[in-house]
Design a protein around this motif. Structure first.
Motif, PDB file in Angstrom:
ATOM      1  N   UNK A 189      -0.327  -9.682  -3.816  1.00  0.00           N
ATOM      2  CA  UNK A 189      -1.674 -10.055  -3.410  1.00  0.00           C
ATOM      3  C   UNK A 189      -2.438  -8.991  -2.665  1.00  0.00           C
ATOM      4  N   UNK A 190      -1.744  -8.203  -1.857  1.00  0.00           N
ATOM      5  CA  UNK A 190      -2.462  -7.249  -1.029  1.00  0.00           C
ATOM      6  C   UNK A 190      -3.180  -6.244  -1.921  1.00  0.00           C
ATOM      7  N   UNK A 191      -4.491  -6.152  -1.819  1.00  0.00           N
ATOM      8  CA  UNK A 191      -5.211  -5.271  -2.732  1.00  0.00           C
ATOM      9  C   UNK A 191      -4.878  -3.812  -2.453  1.00  0.00           C
ATOM     10  N   UNK A 202       4.791 -12.212  -2.686  1.00  0.00           N
ATOM     11  CA  UNK A 202       3.391 -12.599  -2.631  1.00  0.00           C
ATOM     12  C   UNK A 202       2.548 -11.569  -1.898  1.00  0.00           C
ATOM     13  N   UNK A 203       3.162 -10.935  -0.905  1.00  0.00           N
ATOM     14  CA  UNK A 203       2.408  -9.935  -0.161  1.00  0.00           C
ATOM     15  C   UNK A 203       2.058  -8.754  -1.056  1.00  0.00           C
ATOM     16  N   UNK A 254     -10.170  -0.776 -15.708  1.00  0.00           N
ATOM     17  CA  UNK A 254     -10.615  -1.853 -14.832  1.00  0.00           C
ATOM     18  C   UNK A 254     -12.125  -1.925 -14.938  1.00  0.00           C
ATOM     19  N   UNK A 283       7.661 -11.141   0.542  1.00  0.00           N
ATOM     20  CA  UNK A 283       7.477  -9.802  -0.022  1.00  0.00           C
ATOM     21  C   UNK A 283       6.745  -9.880  -1.359  1.00  0.00           C
ATOM     22  N   UNK A 309       9.097  -6.064   7.840  1.00  0.00           N
ATOM     23  CA  UNK A 309       7.670  -6.207   7.565  1.00  0.00           C
ATOM     24  C   UNK A 309       6.849  -5.656   8.722  1.00  0.00           C
ATOM     25  N   UNK A 339       3.855   2.624   5.542  1.00  0.00           N
ATOM     26  CA  UNK A 339       2.932   2.397   4.424  1.00  0.00           C
ATOM     27  C   UNK A 339       1.537   2.891   4.780  1.00  0.00           C
ATOM     28  N   UNK A 386      -7.479 -11.567  -3.360  1.00  0.00           N
ATOM     29  CA  UNK A 386      -6.518 -11.303  -4.418  1.00  0.00           C
ATOM     30  C   UNK A 386      -5.171 -11.925  -4.143  1.00  0.00           C
ATOM     31  N   UNK A 387      -4.996 -12.538  -3.000  1.00  0.00           N
ATOM     32  CA  UNK A 387      -3.693 -13.087  -2.669  1.00  0.00           C
ATOM     33  C   UNK A 387      -3.246 -14.097  -3.717  1.00  0.00           C
ATOM     34  N   UNK A 411     -14.303  -1.547 -12.744  1.00  0.00           N
ATOM     35  CA  UNK A 411     -14.860  -0.376 -12.104  1.00  0.00           C
ATOM     36  C   UNK A 411     -13.739   0.570 -11.715  1.00  0.00           C
ATOM     37  N   UNK A 421      -6.650  -1.003   6.299  1.00  0.00           N
ATOM     38  CA  UNK A 421      -6.127  -2.310   6.688  1.00  0.00           C
ATOM     39  C   UNK A 421      -4.800  -2.167   7.429  1.00  0.00           C
ATOM     40  N   UNK A 422      -3.931  -1.303   6.880  1.00  0.00           N
ATOM     41  CA  UNK A 422      -2.624  -1.108   7.485  1.00  0.00           C
ATOM     42  C   UNK A 422      -2.671   0.224   8.214  1.00  0.00           C
ATOM     43  N   UNK A 423      -2.967   0.146   9.512  1.00  0.00           N
ATOM     44  CA  UNK A 423      -3.241   1.410  10.191  1.00  0.00           C
ATOM     45  C   UNK A 423      -1.969   2.076  10.718  1.00  0.00           C
TER      46      UNK A 423
END
Lengths: 303, 349
Positions: free
Chosen positions: A115-117, A111-112, A153, A109, B198, A175, B113-114, A155, A169-171
């Motif tokens: 990291x997830x942009x 790291x996800x 930031x 969790x 998840x 979320x 970015x990970x 941009x 990404x997460x279709x």
């Protein structure tokens, strides 16, 4: 019927995103704008996400520490930690306490979400929308407008584009749905507005023009307002400083750059623009008051 | 260049909009003028450093700066994605593995970015450059303060990530050959629920991409880890000096001190602190008739107050350089040279 002023138009939006490079006075403009909207009759919440709290100092209130802090009549302030917004989301979706704790402690969790942009940005926007929908802690007022002091930031558009990226990404799943909903909110100029703060110097103007272009390309919209901050005073007619008048020379040179860059901005940006002067006030709420006065005169004049 | 900047790696850090990029360029130019073969590196996507050095903004590799001096000068734009791709190419055991990684959808969207890999890639490139030994000095520009902290901690985060259980879980054969999620009975009741969570939150498709990504990436991890530890050592070694740049005015002092302390706590060597764009003080106040004079005189007093406050809080012995606000931002080699000289002379004083 009298055409509505820019202030009226901004006040109709539910979310104002204030963006701009670091060092251009973005937080000061945020605080001044928030105060103005509150005085205009809107219950306004200033939301800050920079890890180091800043806005409270411009309003002379104690730091928020994550809570909604009342500032003055109809104005409140909240500092959000993007990480804990996401953790709250997990707790809410996973109702069993032991499972939620287990997920939150899980390196997957951590790291996800780290990291997830776009996930953190989406979480912050999601929180703003929920507050507007009336999900506020007891005794706090439901805001009519949220003014978001977006982090500086490279941009600024990446913040606003984040929910769309996440929904691409997460279709599926909650979320994905949440991200899609936020993305369409941000793409709707009736509900959200973008205020870009800049200075009349080469690099800030260049970046503002790039931001406007990028917004058009990726979000199919334009900022509602560009604020040019920190202008040196106009030069008197025929001003010619003596060779030993160092302050006069510097003033003339800096103001000339200001004028040149205002002109360059105006060539490409024809939308609503206000010009704010550099003022001789050190900071704190005195600075906010001075800026609010300047801002008010101009946004009430623009139709 | 003063002893405080004799280090082979000079890293310029500070908040956004304080003139870091310009200062990095002028330090690099100054170094080349003193006979060191110098490379200026930036990964600011606005490519300002390249603009100020007059090199072609579309050049992606090192571009040499046309300049007559005893040392050579080149500028490069750091592109994290490119460095990452190169790294994959270097460590992937074969062409098939390389292709599997590069075409993975997760790599495309998320890998950058990970766990701070994007920032890590920049430091990795720094390490590459210094170990190639082509340049006797490298001056590195960085993103604004907060990202710079992420940037400097990137090697730690990579090692932390690789050592954490995250990878073990990610490398589990989650999916059978048909792409269905395998039963995760061995993880027990709680583990099953965590995974189911998840799954429900982000959807199977993404999880499948992630699992594939990690499996394809697995052979690379050991090389990564070793390198990250070396980069970590490099940033803390005597070869590296940090120049911290701040804007003028008392309201900047707290942020500057905060970053100075963070650097030192992390075991990095803080070189000179620069207060940039300081308004000059009025020499006499007879001129304060006009609005501009009054404002500039006030700004001069304000900036002086900020410099003195920072100086006393940093401790009198720490080198602090205040650079004046210039009539125009230096963009050509002549004005960059002047800025570099101003820096050096103020540092020696």
């Amino acid at each position: 019927m009298r055409a509505s002023s820019l202030l009226d138009q901004l006040a109709e939006r539910q979310l104002l995103i204030v963006t701009g490079k670091g060092g251009v006075g973005k937080s000061t403009v945020c605080a001044a704008l928030g105060r103005r909207l509150a005085r205009h009759g809107r219950r306004t919440l200033l939301m800050e996400v920079d890890p180091r709290e800043n806005l409270h100092r411009l309003l002379d209130v104690p730091p928020s520490g994550g809570e909604i802090v009342p500032v003055s009549n109809r104005l409140a302030l909240q500092h959000l930690d993007a990480r804990s917004v996401l953790d709250d989301l997990v707790r809410e979706k996973l109702k069993v306490r032991v499972l939620a704790d287990r997920v939150l402690a899980s390196p997957v969790h951590r790291h996800f979400t780290e990291g997830a942009p776009g996930l953190k940005e989406t979480g912050v926007f999601g929180r703003a929308l929920r507050l507007l929908d009336g999900h506020v802690p007891r005794r706090a007022e439901v805001p009519q407008v949220v003014v978001l002091d977006a982090p500086a930031t490279g941009h600024g558009v990446s913040w606003m584009a984040a929910p769309r990226l996440v929904s691409d990404v997460i279709s599926s799943g909650p979320i994905g749905h949440m991200a899609a909903e936020i993305a369409s909110f941000l793409e709707d100029p009736q509900r959200s507005a973008v205020v870009v703060v800049t200075q009349a110097e080469e690099m800030p103007v260049q970046e503002t023009l790039e931001l406007v272009e990028e917004m058009q390309r990726r979000l199919d919209r334009r900022p509602e307002l560009v604020v040019v901050n920190g202008l040196y005073p106009e030069l008197p007619a025929d001003f010619e400083p003596a060779p030993d008048d160092l302050l006069g020379l510097l003033w003339a040179q800096r103001r000339t750059i200001n004028a040149r860059e205002i002109g360059r901005l105006a060539e490409s940006w024809t939308g609503p623009t206000v010009h704010l002067p550099l003022v001789a006030v050190d900071g704190g709420s005195a600075l906010t008051t001075a800026m609010e006065r300047e801002l008010a005169v101009q946004i009430e004049a623009v139709r | 260049m003063s002893a405080a900047l004799e280090a082979p790696l000079v890293i310029v850090v500070g908040a956004g909009g304080v003139g870091k990029t310009t200062l990095a360029a002028s330090l690099a130019l100054d170094s080349a003028r003193r006979g060191h073969d110098t490379l200026a590196m930036t990964f600011d996507p606005s490519r300002r450093l390249k603009d100020s050095l007059g090199v072609d903004p579309d050049a992606v590799t090192e571009a040499s700066v046309p300049f007559n001096g005893p040392g050579r000068l080149a500028a490069s734009l750091l592109d994290a994605r490119q460095t990452f791709d190169r790294l994959v190419a270097r460590y992937a055991p074969d062409e098939a593995a390389r292709q599997r990684i590069l075409t993975n959808r997760f790599y495309d969207h998320l890998s950058g970015t990970l766990a701070g890999m994007l920032e890590y890639m920049a430091v990795e490139r720094l390490w590459e450059v210094q170990s190639e030994g082509t340049w006797s000095r490298v001056v590195l520009d960085t993103p604004p303060t907060r990202q710079a902290i992420d940037f400097l901690q990137a090697p730690e985060r990579i090692v932390g990530f690789l050592d954490s259980g995250a990878l073990r879980i990610a490398l589990k054969p989650w999916f059978d050959p048909d792409g269905h999620l395998r039963a995760t009975a061995k993880l027990g009741f709680v583990g099953r629920n965590v995974e189911a969570f998840f799954d429900r939150m982000v959807g199977l498709e993404l999880l499948r991409d992630m699992a594939e990504f990690f499996q394809a990436f697995a052979p690379l991890f050991e090389g990564f880890r070793t390198r990250a530890l070396e980069v970590q050592r490099l940033l803390r070694s005597d070869r590296c000096r940090f120049v911290l740049v701040s804007g003028p005015g008392p309201e900047r002092v707290a942020d500057t001190l905060f970053f100075a302390r963070r650097l030192q706590e992390a075991g990095m060597r803080l070189g000179p602190v620069v207060v940039n764009r300081v308004h000059p003080e009025a020499t006499h106040d007879a001129d304060e008739q006009l609005a501009g004079h009054r404002l500039l005189a006030w700004l001069g007093r304000r900036d002086r107050r900020g410099v003195e406050e920072l100086r006393s809080l940093l401790g009198g012995s720490h080198p602090l350089v205040d650079l004046p606000l210039l009539p125009d931002e230096p963009t050509d080699l002549a004005s960059l040279t002047a800025l570099g000289e101003a820096f050096t002379s103020r540092l020696v004083d």
